[in-house]
Scaffold this active site. Structure first.
Site, PDB file in Angstrom:
ATOM      1  N   ASP A  20       0.770  -1.192  -0.061  1.00  0.00           N
ATOM      2  CA  ASP A  20      -0.098  -0.130  -0.055  1.00  0.00           C
ATOM      3  C   ASP A  20       0.757   1.134   0.051  1.00  0.00           C
ATOM      4  O   ASP A  20       0.897   1.990   0.796  1.00  0.00           O
ATOM      5  CB  ASP A  20      -1.006   0.072   1.273  1.00  0.00           C
ATOM      6  N   HIS A  22       0.597   3.604  -2.399  1.00  0.00           N
ATOM      7  CA  HIS A  22      -0.321   4.434  -3.077  1.00  0.00           C
ATOM      8  C   HIS A  22       0.560   5.622  -3.640  1.00  0.00           C
ATOM      9  O   HIS A  22       0.136   6.919  -3.414  1.00  0.00           O
ATOM     10  CB  HIS A  22      -1.126   5.210  -2.021  1.00  0.00           C
ATOM     11  N   ASP A  60      -1.757  -2.322  -4.313  1.00  0.00           N
ATOM     12  CA  ASP A  60      -1.721  -0.506  -4.233  1.00  0.00           C
ATOM     13  C   ASP A  60      -0.615   0.064  -4.476  1.00  0.00           C
ATOM     14  O   ASP A  60      -0.338   0.978  -3.633  1.00  0.00           O
ATOM     15  CB  ASP A  60      -2.590  -0.362  -2.940  1.00  0.00           C
ATOM     16  N   ASN A 128      -6.772  -3.237  -4.832  1.00  0.00           N
ATOM     17  CA  ASN A 128      -8.021  -2.512  -5.380  1.00  0.00           C
ATOM     18  C   ASN A 128      -7.924  -1.331  -5.911  1.00  0.00           C
ATOM     19  O   ASN A 128      -8.663  -0.914  -6.650  1.00  0.00           O
ATOM     20  CB  ASN A 128      -8.958  -2.752  -4.023  1.00  0.00           C
ATOM     21  N   HIS A 129      -6.781  -0.681  -5.702  1.00  0.00           N
ATOM     22  CA  HIS A 129      -6.699   0.812  -6.377  1.00  0.00           C
ATOM     23  C   HIS A 129      -6.258   0.891  -7.549  1.00  0.00           C
ATOM     24  O   HIS A 129      -6.335   1.429  -8.531  1.00  0.00           O
ATOM     25  CB  HIS A 129      -5.861   1.633  -5.393  1.00  0.00           C
ATOM     26  N   HIS A 217      -4.450  -9.401  -0.870  1.00  0.00           N
ATOM     27  CA  HIS A 217      -4.826  -8.093  -0.773  1.00  0.00           C
ATOM     28  C   HIS A 217      -6.373  -8.030  -0.537  1.00  0.00           C
ATOM     29  O   HIS A 217      -6.989  -7.956  -1.595  1.00  0.00           O
ATOM     30  CB  HIS A 217      -4.339  -7.146  -1.890  1.00  0.00           C
ATOM     31  N   HIS A 245      -3.640  -4.354   1.942  1.00  0.00           N
ATOM     32  CA  HIS A 245      -4.940  -3.607   1.881  1.00  0.00           C
ATOM     33  C   HIS A 245      -5.157  -2.823   3.345  1.00  0.00           C
ATOM     34  O   HIS A 245      -5.938  -1.859   3.477  1.00  0.00           O
ATOM     35  CB  HIS A 245      -6.272  -4.428   1.521  1.00  0.00           C
ATOM     36  N   HIS A 247      -4.486  -0.605   6.486  1.00  0.00           N
ATOM     37  CA  HIS A 247      -3.346   0.241   6.719  1.00  0.00           C
ATOM     38  C   HIS A 247      -2.701   0.635   7.836  1.00  0.00           C
ATOM     39  O   HIS A 247      -1.841   1.005   7.952  1.00  0.00           O
ATOM     40  CB  HIS A 247      -3.790   1.763   6.126  1.00  0.00           C
TER      41      HIS A 247
END
Length: 700
Positions: A20, A22, A60, A128-129, A217, A245, A247
């Site tokens: 993650d 991002h 992610d 998922n992002h 994830h 996933h 955080h």
């Protein structure tokens, strides 16, 4: 019992683990815009400094499904800087790479490509992002994979059955079976686990000599009846699960008491929401594996922006605040200002000990004003902190707990759902609102043709992906299907009979969830496939626009998008089917075996639908009595769519036997029932949370 130590030698895997990241989150923010890129560079610096064998990412990597050109460029710049070089890669891949990377045009690990000079491979699943979406089911990771800078694995397109084939790695006498599963809608994956449609393939020979590492994830915490994946669903032959996933950083491996494997949750590498879980110190993990033993070393990230959070309940201070006092609002402001100053002082002291930390911290003060108090104007209050904090606009969050009333299923209060604070853990989704609305609405406005679930999915596509034709295409598709059903039944054109048959047909669809899922995917495929062809997109595009094939001079109108272009962002869905058949690659350092690839595409012919919206009666009467043409199915998949010191946890996993790997070429479908007995031993430093754990023995 002597302490277990793992020395860096020719038999020890060193793996850097992160999830993650991002990339691109708030990239347009003048203060926080570069936070994700700086932290990503720090992660790769740690990997290069520790000379890891490879980096393992848990999904992610990007925040947006369609990252901007700035995000893509900065990511490629970092990967080229840290992943390329002359340092030799000291492990080999033993499995069939044509199976492991079957969705890639170059189905082999990037460091074996004779045209590339990779010194530090990266293996990553999608989240998922940044999941695959569009007609070709591509994602940003596929761009990096095509460029040879990253190995994208763990992708599944089947909605009926998932077979997870591991990447078999060997370094000296240590063998690792690396399993990966990219993000899948939790409800669907939950149902597939329950129906035993998820299988993890295991090597036939010496299956107990492998260290089984699984990257996933999904939701780990329970957000609903089926909106998460229980750890008990996973096979018990796994040794370590890397869970993405979630955080909140829980990097220290925790044992599942039922399955007896260990779960590490690295958490996000950057603060993406002002919630309590994000306030935990951010870490990445350096995993050492030798034989069946492992050791996890926590590495604190130094470039992450400081985040402090505090809660205030005004009703708990009656000696300070009286709601009947005319000057109580000014008193509350003074109290909140003192709280914020304390948090700023703590943040400044922490930053002085770490010069790499960003100067402006993140501050969040949550104020519960239940009890007759009134909130003050936040914008005016935050003006004093414009130059001191990174989030001045949302530095104060007012919320109020409401008294719980007797639950009445027939009375749905949407205002109550929206007003609940995040601390109560309420997860509100678009599809849930649509379903609740139609289920509690008056009879005259309830759905008679569509189902609540299908409409919810279409609305979610409209909101999350900006798929402006999603609802229209779903209505058209359902109308066509209902018309064909009525024609096959040879129903006379009488309104009473038609209404009764339509109602029966709708109820039958509601009971068959798999068929309904397929209907939604068909409709969404049509929404993407039917693009206007008479408009040519302008090649000019701003640097602020997301990087994608589609480029427009201005606006996001669907009228300017060609038919062949893909769409979607956020919690995307992968659609389309693609098959590839490649021969197995060799496992040489740079060599590449001959590879043959084939692809097949399936298409569907759709009956034209009038542009005018027709009722059931009008559409039925307008049809001719001739039999409908058969259409070929287009199968597709939708993928939806989020300790401060260096401690070391030494975990020894002893197996029944530890033999050198012999050449293999096939897998056996063996579940958790086929596992032989194995033991788990712990030894660590005095701060090791596993120090008091006794040895446990598990038998077949």
């Amino acid at each position: 019992m002597s302490a277990v130590t793992l020395q860096d030698d020719e038999d020890t895997f060193k793996i850097l683990i992160a999830t993650d990241i991002h990339l691109g989150y708030l990239e347009k923010d003048p203060v926080r815009g570069n936070d994700t890129f700086v932290t990503f560079n720090e992660i790769l610096e740690h990997a290069q400094k520790n000379e890891v064998d490879f980096v393992l990412l848990g999904g992610d990597l990007f925040h947006e499904n369609k990252p901007s050109r700035k995000t893509i460029h900065t990511c490629l710049e970092s990967l080229r800087k840290y992943c390329m070089g002359d340092r030799p890669v000291r492990f080999e891949v033993l499995s069939d790479q044509a199976v492991n990377f079957q969705f890639s045009k170059f189905p082999w690990v990037n460091y074996q490509d004779e045209n590339l000079n990779i010194s530090m491979p990266i293996f990553s699943i999608h989240g998922n992002h940044d999941d695959p979406t569009g007609v070709d089911a591509l994602c940003a990771l596929d761009i990096l994979s095509c460029a040879g800078l990253l190995n994208h694995f763990g992708r599944s397109t089947s909605v009926e059955k998932i077979d997870i084939s591991p990447i078999l790695l060997r370094k000296g006498r240590t063998n690792i079976a690396l399993y990966g599963l990219g993000a899948i809608p939790d409800e669907r994956l939950y149902r597939m686990f329950v129906n035993k449609q998820v299988t993890m393939l295991r090597p036939k020979e010496d299956e107990d000599s492998w260290f089984n590492l699984f990257v996933i994830h999904q939701n780990r915490s329970k957000h609903g009846a089926t909106n998460y994946i229980p750890e008990q669903f996973l096979d018990d032959f796994i040794n370590l699960v890397v869970w993405g996933h979630e955080h909140e950083c829980k990097i220290t491996p925790a044992q599942n008491e039922q399955q007896h494997f260990y779960v590490t949750q690295p958490g996000s590498s950057v603060v993406t929401s002002l919630s309590p879980g994000e306030a935990v110190k951010k870490h990445i993990g350096l995993l050492r594996v030798k034989g069946k033993k492992m050791k996890m070393q926590k590495i604190a990230l130094e470039t992450v922006r400081t985040f402090y959070m505090d809660d205030v309940v005004l009703a708990d201070h009656p000696e300070l605040f009286n709601p009947d006092n005319p000057g109580v609002t000014h008193t509350i402001q003074t109290f909140c200002r003192e709280k914020i100053e304390m948090m700023l002082d703590n943040a400044e002291r922490e930053r002085l000990g770490n010069p790499r930390q960003p100067e402006k911290p993140l501050i969040r003060l949550r104020v519960d004003y239940t009890g007759g108090f009134e909130p003050f104007i936040v914008h005016r209050f935050s003006q004093k902190y414009m130059d001191r904090v990174a989030n001045p606009k949302d530095i104060i969050h007012f919320f109020r707990h409401r008294e719980q009333k007797e639950k009445n299923d027939s009375d749905l209060n949407f205002g109550k759902l929206f007003s609940r604070p995040a601390s109560e853990g309420v997860t509100l989704r678009v599809e849930d609102l649509v379903k609740q609305y139609f289920q509690t609405a008056e009879k005259k406005v309830q759905l008679s043709l569509l189902t609540e679930r299908g409409m919810g999915e279409a609305v979610q596509e409209f909101v999350d992906k900006e798929e402006k034709d999603a609802i229209e295409e779903l209505v058209k598709f359902q109308l066509e299907k209902t018309q064909r059903f009525l024609k096959e039944r040879h129903i006379d054109a009488e309104e009473e009979k038609i209404d009764e048959e339509v109602r029966k047909f709708r109820e039958s669809r509601r009971k068959n969830m798999e068929e309904e899922d397929e209907e939604v995917r068909e409709a969404m495929t049509r929404a993407r496939a039917h693009r206007p062809k008479d408009v040519v997109p302008d090649s000019a595009s701003s640097d602020e626009e997301p990087m994608d094939i589609e480029m427009k001079a201005s606006g996001d109108s669907d009228d300017d998008i060609p038919t062949t272009l893909s769409r979607g962002r956020g919690r995307g869905r992968a659609r389309g089917a693609r098959g590839q058949n490649s021969t197995a690659r060799g496992s040489s350092r740079r060599g590449r075996g001959s590879t043959s690839q084939g692809s097949s595409a399936s298409s569907r012919a759709y009956k034209s639908v009038p542009d005018k919206n027709l009722s059931i009666m009008d559409a039925f009467r307008s049809l001719k009595p001739e039999p409908s043409q058969s259409t070929s199915k287009f199968f597709s998949e939708e993928i939806i769519d989020d300790e401060l010191d260096l401690e070391e946890s030494h975990i020894s996993l002893s197996s029944k036997r530890n033999q050198r790997f012999s050449a293999m070429s096939s897998f056996s479908k063996r579940g958790s029932q086929s596992q032989t007995s194995r033991g788990v031993d712990f030894e660590s430093d005095e701060d090791d949370p596993f120090k008091t754990t006794a040895t446990s023995r598990r038998k077949k």
